[in-house]
Design an enzyme around this catalytic site. Sequence first.
Site, short mmCIF file in Angstrom:
data_model
loop_
_atom_site.label_atom_id
_atom_site.label_comp_id
_atom_site.label_asym_id
_atom_site.label_seq_id
_atom_site.Cartn_x
_atom_site.Cartn_y
_atom_site.Cartn_z
N HIS A 241 -41.28 -65.34 -49.21
CA HIS A 241 -40.38 -65.19 -50.35
C HIS A 241 -39.61 -66.50 -50.54
O HIS A 241 -39.34 -67.22 -49.57
CB HIS A 241 -39.41 -64.02 -50.12
CG HIS A 241 -38.61 -63.68 -51.33
ND1 HIS A 241 -37.48 -64.35 -51.68
CD2 HIS A 241 -38.83 -62.76 -52.29
CE1 HIS A 241 -37.01 -63.85 -52.81
NE2 HIS A 241 -37.81 -62.88 -53.21
N GLU B 262 -43.15 -65.89 -58.58
CA GLU B 262 -41.71 -65.80 -58.91
C GLU B 262 -41.15 -67.21 -59.05
O GLU B 262 -40.85 -67.87 -58.05
CB GLU B 262 -40.95 -65.13 -57.76
CG GLU B 262 -41.20 -63.67 -57.57
CD GLU B 262 -40.12 -63.06 -56.69
OE1 GLU B 262 -39.83 -63.56 -55.59
OE2 GLU B 262 -39.52 -62.07 -57.12
O1 G3P Z 1 -38.24 -60.47 -54.70
C1 G3P Z 1 -37.85 -60.31 -56.04
C2 G3P Z 1 -36.69 -61.16 -56.35
O2 G3P Z 1 -36.82 -62.46 -55.82
C3 G3P Z 1 -36.41 -61.22 -57.83
O3 G3P Z 1 -35.05 -61.27 -57.94
O4 G3P Z 1 -32.91 -60.49 -58.84
O5 G3P Z 1 -34.48 -61.82 -60.29
O6 G3P Z 1 -35.03 -59.44 -59.69
P1 G3P Z 1 -34.33 -60.73 -59.28
#
Ligand code: G3P
Length: 226
Positions: free
Chosen positions: A97, A145
């Site tokens: 992550h 991400e």
């Molecule tokens: O693991 C998911 C996370 O990194 C995404 O964060 O708060 O943008 O949904 P958020």
Amino acid sequence: MKQITRTPIVILNFKTYLESTGARAMKLAKVSEEVADETGMNIAVSPQQADIWRIAEEVNIPVLAQHVDPVDAGGHTGSVLLEAVKEAGASGTLINHSEQRMKLADIDAVVKKTVKAGMASVVCTNNVETSAAAATLKPDFVAIEPPQLIGSGIPVSKAEPEVVEGTVDVIHGIDPDVKVLCGAGISTGEDMKAALDLGADGVLLASGIILADDPKKALLDLVSRI
Ligand code: G3P
């Protein structure tokens, strides 16, 4: 131990928010199970290590670790052992992550160990190139991400659709068995539908649900367009 068996899927990463720690983690896990039961949607939760055991004992949805270390049993004080989170009831783990970055060799070691243990491996990446590299390691999922959107409330499926589409295309070209998730800023049913329309098999999210005034209402909205 409830396994991830199908997609589309929502993985709710509890991170280390106080709103998703301890007793409140349990409450959020039960809300996630209620929404999964009421909607038939696949929802998994990823609590902190200390909360895995009691949550996995109480809910009938997949529970994933947020991280495991590339170590085997022995003298590794403070490390997180895969066998330990498996016995605690986790049926998989997030790997690499953006808030727990790993070296490529360590990602490979953890993916291999997770697959051998019959658990779900979710390798997190930050762009199309790292997603391609991750796919060659044959995890169950690659979760793209873009770090700059994490916690922003600006959904990756709208802000950078080309990153999601590019990841889906490159991964399917490398190994069609690897499923693609996307995350960062996802919070509404519109965001999740946009992610699936771009070819993702699900989403990985956190703050849009955990910090919502009414997490159950937010989760019901998230899956309302599927
Ligand atoms: O693991 C998911 C996370 O990194 C995404 O964060 O708060 O943008 O949904 P958020």
